[in-house]
Design an enzyme around this catalytic site. Structure first.
Site, PDB file in Angstrom:
ATOM      1  CB  CYS A  55      39.605  46.756  41.205  1.00 10.30           C
ATOM      2  SG  CYS A  55      39.540  44.962  41.023  1.00 10.30           S
ATOM      3  N   GLY A  79      44.344  38.721  49.525  1.00 13.16           N
ATOM      4  CA  GLY A  79      45.778  38.713  49.765  1.00 13.16           C
ATOM      5  C   GLY A  79      46.380  40.080  50.013  1.00 13.16           C
ATOM      6  CB  CYS A 154      44.639  42.827  35.448  1.00 11.66           C
ATOM      7  SG  CYS A 154      42.946  43.436  35.370  1.00 11.66           S
TER       8      CYS A 154
END
Length: 311
Positions: A55, A79, A154
């Site tokens: 990813c 982040g 996810c």
């Protein structure tokens, strides 16, 4: 499958509160092609993948950056707990560990293209823990200040990989033998994908001493178990190499190696044996080396590069 609408709405509220423009860009096709299908294919091959690695490479540091360039942006920010800086010693931009200690995420960034490092900003680089960041959010009255951390992949939000694989691929329960490294049959398993290297509990077998999963024989559909000493390796091979600190590895080098995100670093010597494979010789035997996981090499706090564990 992902709780993306909830995340989007949270981001929208934060942007409105701070007076920022928010743009939503769809990378579903890229995610399907490069991350989701890879996850299924690796499990089908009997390996244990880390989709976060893919990813980062294909979505956050490829598709996202390409979009940024298309709107004339020079940088992207994420982040991750990681750090970038220009190194005079190596005369290039380098990827480094953050100040977050055990939460450092440089491990999952080893395969980003080296030329992108100077275009990435990591605002969390110098924070030591999440609570400091939450406090800043509280001070600015952001409603996400106490939002729980996301620990799972996810597309498997409940963490049940077995059920997910059965429902979304051709991987189904298929009974086979659990055997020792000497070939002795000890019991039955219900599908190779239900087991991981180093696993001890839940094997459903009895023996004179504790046994651990040490490998798989996909052709024979066997889970291979061994005693504690047999989960340790003195060397491993790593493929799909991406070097960040150098353009090529010309000679043997002493480094520290992480073989899992949560593992401690191990001293080792690495050597390129062909243009896409590195041999790693550990100073001390290392437990639970898992094909499909990433091996990341460090010089002090700088990421040298990494690759995918072959065996």
């Amino acid at each position: 499958i992902c709780p993306q609408e909830e995340d989007y709405n949270d981001a929208k509220k934060v942007a409105e509160h701070l007076g920022l423009e928010l743009r939503r860009v769809d990378f579903i096709k890229e995610y399907w092609d490069h991350v989701f299908t890879y996850f299924l294919e690796e499990y089908a091959k009997g390996r244990t993948p880390n989709p976060d690695i893919l990813c980062n490479k294909h979505i956050k540091f490829k598709a996202f950056l390409d979009y940024a360039k298309s709107i004339d942006a020079n940088y992207i920010a994420t982040g991750h707990y990681a750090k970038t800086e220009y190194s005079k010693k190596y005369e290039r931009w380098v990827l480094k560990k953050s100040n977050a200690g055990r939460k450092d995420q440089s491990y999952v960034l080893w395969n980003i293209p080296k030329e992108l490092i100077e275009h990435v900003l990591f605002p969390l680089a110098n924070f030591e823990d999440k609570e400091q960041i939450r406090e800043i959010a509280r001070e600015n009255n952001l409603k996400v200040a106490n939002k729980p951390d996301s620990e799972d992949i996810c597309f498997v939000p409940d963490g049940n990989y077995k059920k997910f694989l059965e429902n979304n691929s051709n991987i189904k329960p298929k009974k086979g033998n659990i055997v020792t490294t000497k070939g002795e049959i000890l019991g039955k398993h219900n599908g190779l994908y239900n087991y991981t290297i180093g696993q001890r509990k839940g094997l459903g077998i009895s023996y004179k001493e504790p046994l651990f999963v040490v490998g798989f024989n996909k052709e024979k559909n066997e889970v291979i178990v061994g005693v504690k000493d047999e989960i340790y390796q003195k060397e491993m091979y790593v493929t799909d190499i991406n070097l960040l600190l150098f353009d090529e590895l010309k000679e043997k080098m002493k480094v520290n190696v992480k073989t899992r995100y949560s593992s401690k670093e191990e001293s080792a010597t690495i050597e390129m044996i062909d243009n896409n494979t590195i041999n790693v010789e550990f100073e001390n035997p290392v437990a639970r080396i898992t094909p499909g996981q990433s091996a990341v090499f460090y010089l002090d706090d700088i990421v040298v590069g990494g690759g995918k564990i072959l065996k």
